[in-house]
Design a protein around this motif. Structure first.
Motif: not given
Length: 516
Positions: A424-432
């Motif tokens: 998932v590209k959520s903008g959170q650092q523990w994501d893609a």
């Protein structure tokens, strides 16, 4: 009013979190954008008695021309990011660089800052680097992997003893040795640290740290006066049908985090406006996600693209329960070495029951992957993440399951620089598109455990290659990396990317040496 937090038997002093200690002054500084990073003021060191500072603040703030920024500068010492005379040499290998870097990241008891929010420790320890000027719980296990490769058994012993000290002092290991972390822990890796140390010093080590292992277990399994009704939770414990008891992340406070005070308040306002979520509920979910170490990830969100839908305490995480299984197995072994067969059997039974529950609640037959469980919805969450590789690391997956997991990792997570955290590209650092050293190691070792050496080697080549490429370019070891596009720096998070970096150094050395 100043709220008492905890007292250390060793030092005989009370510890106060800075937001409790400074009250409205703390809130005004954090909300006033005095510092770009909220952690800065939480780590500031008072130059005078805090009571005097508070009195002065209330006396001066109403005066014409009062400057809050000047007041802070006059009454506090602002901590700096970790700096030294150390100059990286890009002509040397990353391996040589890391071994020279350990002394830069090491802190001695006599050199620790005095005053402020830091909790002094009795032994030497290694910090991650950058804005992280304290010892962090789960980071340290992965740092220790590299210390072992560097022959620094002395530092491993010191760090294990520091964590034992924290357990003796507070009944658990806080996120890090800061007063504002005394309401939560981090993924319970202490049993793995003790096992790692025992590999060097012998099984007697398990007996030595048995009291601390048991105290940590009691902390995570505290049931209070809860009724044990299925699909209910109390602190870090969740009750499920058939007597199953699993764990979730939690925090004993439901207030903005001092180290991210302004950010939490802003998110709480958004969650209240858009979803009707009460601030207390939102703060608890945020803090619980911080305890997980995955702060932050779509893994904890109701809507993968909307941070304000975070619902961490509704979720039973697969990785946490694998860690608790290891703690139970370690306790069983320690009691066996102590010639206490009754307690050994109790913890063997607990571990076996948890193993069965992990299969029942986390294995998703449709996705053929281990996934977190939402006990409020009584179903798996939709998030597929690298947390699903933990059953391989702890040898909890069946052989058929292991083949599905290996295929899923290779087809959906493995990129040109290593493994994604989620897709998932959520903008959170523990994501893609980000990849993190601890999760690379968990997956790598898990694949090795099931003899998937080709895939493990492929992962190792990609991850080590990315680290070496970045080091050659910048002379830095980074906290996280963009594994999808190795020409770009990782992004997301509440702060700039940090260099140092403890767990990257540790995993790099261990994986590099195992590859040979």
């Amino acid at each position: 009013m100043i709220g008492f937090v905890s007292a250390s038997p060793s030092y005989g002093q009370a510890y106060y979190s800075p937001e409790d200690l400074y009250g409205s002054l703390f809130a005004d500084v954090q909300n006033g954008y005095i510092f770009s990073d909220s952690k800065t003021f939480a780590d500031c060191i008072p130059l005078f008695d805090p009571v005097y500072i508070i009195e002065q603040y209330h006396r001066e703030k109403e005066r014409e021309g009062f400057s809050l920024s000047d007041f802070v500068s006059a009454h506090f010492r602002v901590p700096e990011k970790i700096k030294s005379d150390f100059i990286p040499d890009r002509q040397e290998s990353a391996e040589q660089h890391v071994k020279r870097l350990w002394p830069v990241l090491m802190r001695r008891p006599e050199n620790q800052e005095q005053g402020g929010s830091l909790i002094p420790l009795p032994h030497c320890y290694v910090v991650p680097g950058g804005r992280f000027r304290e010892i962090y719980y789960w980071d340290s296990y992965f740092t220790m992997l590299g210390l072992r490769e560097s022959g620094r058994v002395d530092l491993i012993e010191s760090m294990v003893n520091n964590f034992a000290f924290l357990i003796n002092s507070f009944g658990f290991i806080p996120t890090a040795n800061r007063t504002y972390y005394l309401s939560r822990s981090q993924p319970p890796f202490f049993s793995l640290m003790v096992q790692l140390y025992s590999e060097m010093e012998g099984k007697k080590v398990l007996k030595t740290y048995l009291p601390q292992l048991k105290k940590e277990y009691d902390y995570w399994m505290d049931t209070g006066n809860s009724t044990a009704e299925p699909f209910t939770g109390y602190r870090r414990v969740v009750y499920l049908p058939d007597g199953a008891v699993l764990n979730r992340y939690w925090d004993d406070k439901a207030t903005p985090r001092p180290e991210a005070y302004r950010e939490d308040i802003e998110l709480a306002l958004e969650a209240q406006e858009q979803h009707g979520t009460s601030p207390d509920e939102l703060y608890r979910h945020i803090r619980a996600a911080a305890e997980s170490g995955w702060d932050f990830s779509s893994r904890w969100f109701g809507d993968e693209s909307d941070f304000s839908t975070i619902k961490t305490t509704d979720i039973i995480p697969v990785d946490l329960n694998c860690l608790m299984y290891h703690l139970e197995k370690t306790l069983a072994e320690a009691y066996r070495l102590k010639d206490n067969p009754e307690m050994q059997q109790i913890f063997e039974d607990k571990a076996n029951a948890r193993c069965q529950a992990i299969q029942k609640y986390f294995w998703n037959e449709d996705r053929h992957f281990f996934m977190d469980y939402d006990f409020k919805k009584q179903a798996n969450t939709d998030s597929i993440s690298l947390a699903g590789s933990y059953p391989l690391f702890f040898k909890l997956a069946s052989k058929p399951q292991s083949h599905y997991i290996r295929a899923y990792l290779r087809l959906n997570f493995l990129k040109s620089g290593g493994l994604l955290t989620t897709n998932v590209k959520s903008g959170q650092q523990w994501d893609a598109p980000n990849g993190w050293a601890p999760l690379q190691w968990i997956a790598y070792k898990g694949l090795r455990n099931y003899n998937f050496h080709r895939t493990a080697n492929e992962l190792s080549v990609e991850w080590l290659g990315l680290i070496e490429k970045e080091f050659k370019h910048s002379g830095k070891m980074l906290e996280k990396y963009n594994v999808s596009d190795t020409n770009l720096i990782a992004g997301g998070g509440e702060y700039e990317i940090q260099e140092g970096f403890g767990w990257t150094n540790g995993v790099y050395l261990r994986m590099k040496n195992r590859k040979r």
